[in-house]
Design a protein around this motif. Structure first.
Motif, PDB file in Angstrom:
ATOM      1  N   PRO A  46      57.096 125.026  76.814  1.00 28.67           N
ATOM      2  CA  PRO A  46      57.047 124.180  75.606  1.00 28.67           C
ATOM      3  C   PRO A  46      56.729 125.020  74.382  1.00 28.67           C
ATOM      4  CG  PRO A  46      55.777 123.207  77.404  1.00 28.67           C
ATOM      5  CD  PRO A  46      56.135 124.585  77.842  1.00 28.67           C
ATOM      6  N   PRO A  47      57.340 124.720  73.254  1.00 32.59           N
ATOM      7  CA  PRO A  47      57.067 125.502  72.038  1.00 32.59           C
ATOM      8  C   PRO A  47      55.641 125.287  71.553  1.00 32.59           C
ATOM      9  CG  PRO A  47      58.412 123.589  71.521  1.00 32.59           C
ATOM     10  CD  PRO A  47      58.329 123.655  73.020  1.00 32.59           C
ATOM     11  N   LEU A  48      55.094 126.324  70.957  1.00 35.45           N
ATOM     12  CA  LEU A  48      53.718 126.283  70.482  1.00 35.45           C
ATOM     13  C   LEU A  48      53.696 126.284  68.960  1.00 35.45           C
ATOM     14  CD1 LEU A  48      52.077 128.868  72.919  1.00 35.45           C
ATOM     15  CD2 LEU A  48      52.088 126.366  73.090  1.00 35.45           C
ATOM     16  N   ARG A  49      52.859 125.430  68.412  1.00 30.73           N
ATOM     17  CA  ARG A  49      52.683 125.372  66.960  1.00 30.73           C
ATOM     18  C   ARG A  49      51.519 126.267  66.569  1.00 30.73           C
ATOM     19  NH1 ARG A  49      53.967 121.172  63.183  1.00 30.73           N
ATOM     20  NH2 ARG A  49      54.427 119.733  64.883  1.00 30.73           N
ATOM     21  N   ARG A  50      51.712 127.111  65.557  1.00 27.73           N
ATOM     22  CA  ARG A  50      50.648 128.014  65.132  1.00 27.73           C
ATOM     23  C   ARG A  50      50.077 127.580  63.779  1.00 27.73           C
ATOM     24  NH1 ARG A  50      52.561 132.404  61.704  1.00 27.73           N
ATOM     25  NH2 ARG A  50      54.766 132.072  61.192  1.00 27.73           N
ATOM     26  N   GLN A  51      48.886 128.027  63.495  1.00 25.47           N
ATOM     27  CA  GLN A  51      48.234 127.724  62.231  1.00 25.47           C
ATOM     28  C   GLN A  51      48.670 128.741  61.181  1.00 25.47           C
ATOM     29  OE1 GLN A  51      46.240 125.012  61.668  1.00 25.47           O
ATOM     30  NE2 GLN A  51      46.850 124.427  63.753  1.00 25.47           N
ATOM     31  N   LEU A  52      48.921 128.268  59.972  1.00 24.21           N
ATOM     32  CA  LEU A  52      49.357 129.144  58.893  1.00 24.21           C
ATOM     33  C   LEU A  52      48.277 129.234  57.818  1.00 24.21           C
ATOM     34  CD1 LEU A  52      53.038 127.913  58.432  1.00 24.21           C
ATOM     35  CD2 LEU A  52      52.244 129.895  59.724  1.00 24.21           C
ATOM     36  N   ALA A  53      48.115 130.439  57.291  1.00 31.09           N
ATOM     37  CA  ALA A  53      47.161 130.627  56.202  1.00 31.09           C
ATOM     38  C   ALA A  53      47.711 130.017  54.922  1.00 31.09           C
ATOM     39  CB  ALA A  53      46.892 132.124  56.004  1.00 31.09           C
ATOM     40  N   GLU A  54      46.823 129.717  53.991  1.00 32.13           N
ATOM     41  CA  GLU A  54      47.214 129.136  52.718  1.00 32.13           C
ATOM     42  C   GLU A  54      48.177 130.087  51.990  1.00 32.13           C
ATOM     43  OE1 GLU A  54      47.299 126.035  50.092  1.00 32.13           O
ATOM     44  OE2 GLU A  54      46.153 126.133  51.956  1.00 32.13           O
ATOM     45  N   GLY A  55      49.284 129.570  51.536  1.00 31.85           N
ATOM     46  CA  GLY A  55      50.251 130.373  50.812  1.00 31.85           C
ATOM     47  C   GLY A  55      51.227 131.135  51.684  1.00 31.85           C
ATOM     48  N   GLU A  56      51.039 131.095  53.006  1.00 29.24           N
ATOM     49  CA  GLU A  56      51.906 131.861  53.890  1.00 29.24           C
ATOM     50  C   GLU A  56      53.333 131.307  53.907  1.00 29.24           C
ATOM     51  OE1 GLU A  56      52.010 133.525  58.513  1.00 29.24           O
ATOM     52  OE2 GLU A  56      50.279 132.369  57.780  1.00 29.24           O
ATOM     53  N   VAL A  57      53.461 129.987  53.828  1.00 29.09           N
ATOM     54  CA  VAL A  57      54.786 129.371  53.856  1.00 29.09           C
ATOM     55  C   VAL A  57      55.616 129.830  52.656  1.00 29.09           C
ATOM     56  CG1 VAL A  57      56.054 127.204  53.651  1.00 29.09           C
ATOM     57  CG2 VAL A  57      54.075 127.360  55.173  1.00 29.09           C
ATOM     58  N   THR A  58      55.043 129.705  51.468  1.00 24.38           N
ATOM     59  CA  THR A  58      55.766 130.085  50.247  1.00 24.38           C
ATOM     60  C   THR A  58      56.103 131.570  50.235  1.00 24.38           C
ATOM     61  OG1 THR A  58      54.630 128.334  49.014  1.00 24.38           O
ATOM     62  CG2 THR A  58      55.674 130.082  47.733  1.00 24.38           C
ATOM     63  N   ALA A  59      55.143 132.411  50.618  1.00 25.48           N
ATOM     64  CA  ALA A  59      55.379 133.853  50.612  1.00 25.48           C
ATOM     65  C   ALA A  59      56.474 134.233  51.604  1.00 25.48           C
ATOM     66  CB  ALA A  59      54.081 134.589  50.940  1.00 25.48           C
ATOM     67  N   THR A  60      56.467 133.619  52.774  1.00 24.71           N
ATOM     68  CA  THR A  60      57.473 133.928  53.788  1.00 24.71           C
ATOM     69  C   THR A  60      58.861 133.504  53.329  1.00 24.71           C
ATOM     70  OG1 THR A  60      55.850 133.688  55.567  1.00 24.71           O
ATOM     71  CG2 THR A  60      58.161 133.539  56.186  1.00 24.71           C
ATOM     72  N   LEU A  61      58.970 132.312  52.766  1.00 26.24           N
ATOM     73  CA  LEU A  61      60.276 131.829  52.311  1.00 26.24           C
ATOM     74  C   LEU A  61      60.814 132.676  51.154  1.00 26.24           C
ATOM     75  CD1 LEU A  61      59.887 127.948  52.494  1.00 26.24           C
ATOM     76  CD2 LEU A  61      60.870 129.513  54.170  1.00 26.24           C
ATOM     77  N   ARG A  62      59.950 133.101  50.260  1.00 27.26           N
ATOM     78  CA  ARG A  62      60.404 133.960  49.163  1.00 27.26           C
ATOM     79  C   ARG A  62      60.929 135.283  49.708  1.00 27.26           C
ATOM     80  NH1 ARG A  62      55.364 133.146  44.928  1.00 27.26           N
ATOM     81  NH2 ARG A  62      56.064 131.163  44.011  1.00 27.26           N
ATOM     82  N   ARG A  63      60.198 135.856  50.648  1.00 24.86           N
ATOM     83  CA  ARG A  63      60.580 137.146  51.220  1.00 24.86           C
ATOM     84  C   ARG A  63      61.943 137.050  51.912  1.00 24.86           C
ATOM     85  NH1 ARG A  63      56.313 137.663  53.990  1.00 24.86           N
ATOM     86  NH2 ARG A  63      57.024 136.977  56.034  1.00 24.86           N
ATOM     87  N   ILE A  64      62.133 136.005  52.681  1.00 26.45           N
ATOM     88  CA  ILE A  64      63.383 135.841  53.415  1.00 26.45           C
ATOM     89  C   ILE A  64      64.526 135.477  52.481  1.00 26.45           C
ATOM     90  CG2 ILE A  64      64.536 134.430  55.175  1.00 26.45           C
ATOM     91  CD1 ILE A  64      61.800 134.190  56.565  1.00 26.45           C
ATOM     92  N   SER A  65      64.253 134.627  51.510  1.00 32.28           N
ATOM     93  CA  SER A  65      65.293 134.198  50.574  1.00 32.28           C
ATOM     94  C   SER A  65      65.853 135.382  49.797  1.00 32.28           C
ATOM     95  CB  SER A  65      64.722 133.156  49.603  1.00 32.28           C
ATOM     96  OG  SER A  65      65.673 132.762  48.659  1.00 32.28           O
ATOM     97  N   ARG A  66      64.987 136.260  49.336  1.00 33.09           N
ATOM     98  CA  ARG A  66      65.459 137.437  48.589  1.00 33.09           C
ATOM     99  C   ARG A  66      66.401 138.291  49.440  1.00 33.09           C
ATOM    100  NH1 ARG A  66      60.017 137.680  46.525  1.00 33.09           N
ATOM    101  NH2 ARG A  66      59.466 139.124  48.186  1.00 33.09           N
TER     102      ARG A  66
END
Length: 272
Positions: A46-66
């Motif tokens: 079964p897939p596992l959900r992990r905890q994300l630090a504050e701001g990690e979502v935005t930083a990750t999406l910016r990095r990948i989008s670029r």
């Protein structure tokens, strides 16, 4: 046949006919490869959900989008059918889902990043949504919404006229409600996201963008398994309402990846 039953049958036929085409060839997978994919998904933990630090979502999406946008723009120009103007935004939803919208928006839910194990997995989801724009799926879905509303309203008007001709007695207000409801139902049928063929195309083109951006498609493959497993638990249900089944999607991913490798990192963008 009653007016309402005629409408139900007619709108059902409209739903079955809502098969939108694709701009490029899509992989056709055989039953045995789907069976192997089904077994792999069934055996996966079964897939596992992990905890994300504050701001990690935005930083990750910016990095990948670029990293993804230059090859996505190149693909969009090569296809010459879509609008090569989009932006990526984060959604707070924890559901395992993402979407491409009419305003050029590509929304990636927080839930995608909570389940992803690497940037390669998130990049595949984002590339899939960018491919929807590049292949003009978003605009075609809008057109289908308008067409569905028009057909639904027309069918209702025909049904009302036929009922009146046969002697049925219904008031003007009831007839108007029936026509408006049928138009609304037709619109909902018309905007059922994208056709399964278009979803397969978005996976195929997304995989090409992923490769051109330097991500590892083999690592991204794990997320296709994750989404299939999550859909069985109900957590990815919305994502799979219009997508091919998990096993079919995994088999098509493998077929596209094999073709991509055999062609030295390219894929044909035209039939033939």
């Amino acid at each position: 046949m009653t007016t309402r039953r005629f409408l139900c049958l007619s709108l059902g036929a409209l739903a079955l006919c809502g098969c939108r085409g694709t701009a490029t060839p899509v992989p056709v997978v055989a039953g045995d490869t789907i069976a192997h994919a089904r077994a792999e998904i069934g055996d996966a933990p079964p897939p596992l959900r992990r905890q994300l630090a504050e701001g990690e979502v935005t930083a990750t999406l910016r990095r990948i989008s670029r990293r993804l946008e230059p090859p996505a723009w190149e693909l969009c120009r090569d296809l010459g059918v879509g609008a090569c103007d989009w932006y990526v935004a984060a959604s707070r939803s924890r559901q395992l889902n993402a979407s491409a919208g009419l305003d050029g928006r590509v929304a990636i839910n927080r839930g995608i990043l909570e389940y992803a194990r690497s940037d390669d997995e998130v990049a595949f989801v984002m590339a899939h949504e960018l491919a929807h724009h590049a292949a003009n799926h978003v605009e075609s879905a809008r057109d289908d919404t308008s067409a569905g509303a028009a057909v639904g309203g027309l069918l209702a008007a025909v049904a009302v006229a036929a009922a009146a001709a046969s002697g049925a007695r219904t008031g003007a207000a009831e007839n108007r409600r029936m026509i408006e409801n049928a138009a609304g139902t037709g619109a909902r049928i018309g905007r059922l996201a994208f056709s399964q063929a278009q979803e397969r195309e978005a996976d195929r083109l997304g995989l090409l963008v992923l490769h051109r951006a330097g991500y590892d498609p083999a690592l991204a493959r794990h997320f296709v398994v994750t989404m299939a497993r999550a859909s069985r638990r109900g957590e990815g249900q919305r994502l799979f309402e219009t997508h091919p089944s998990g096993p079919e999607r995994l088999a098509a991913f493998d077929a596209t990846l094999a073709e991509l490798r055999a062609r030295g990192g390219t894929l044909p963008l035209r039939a033939g």
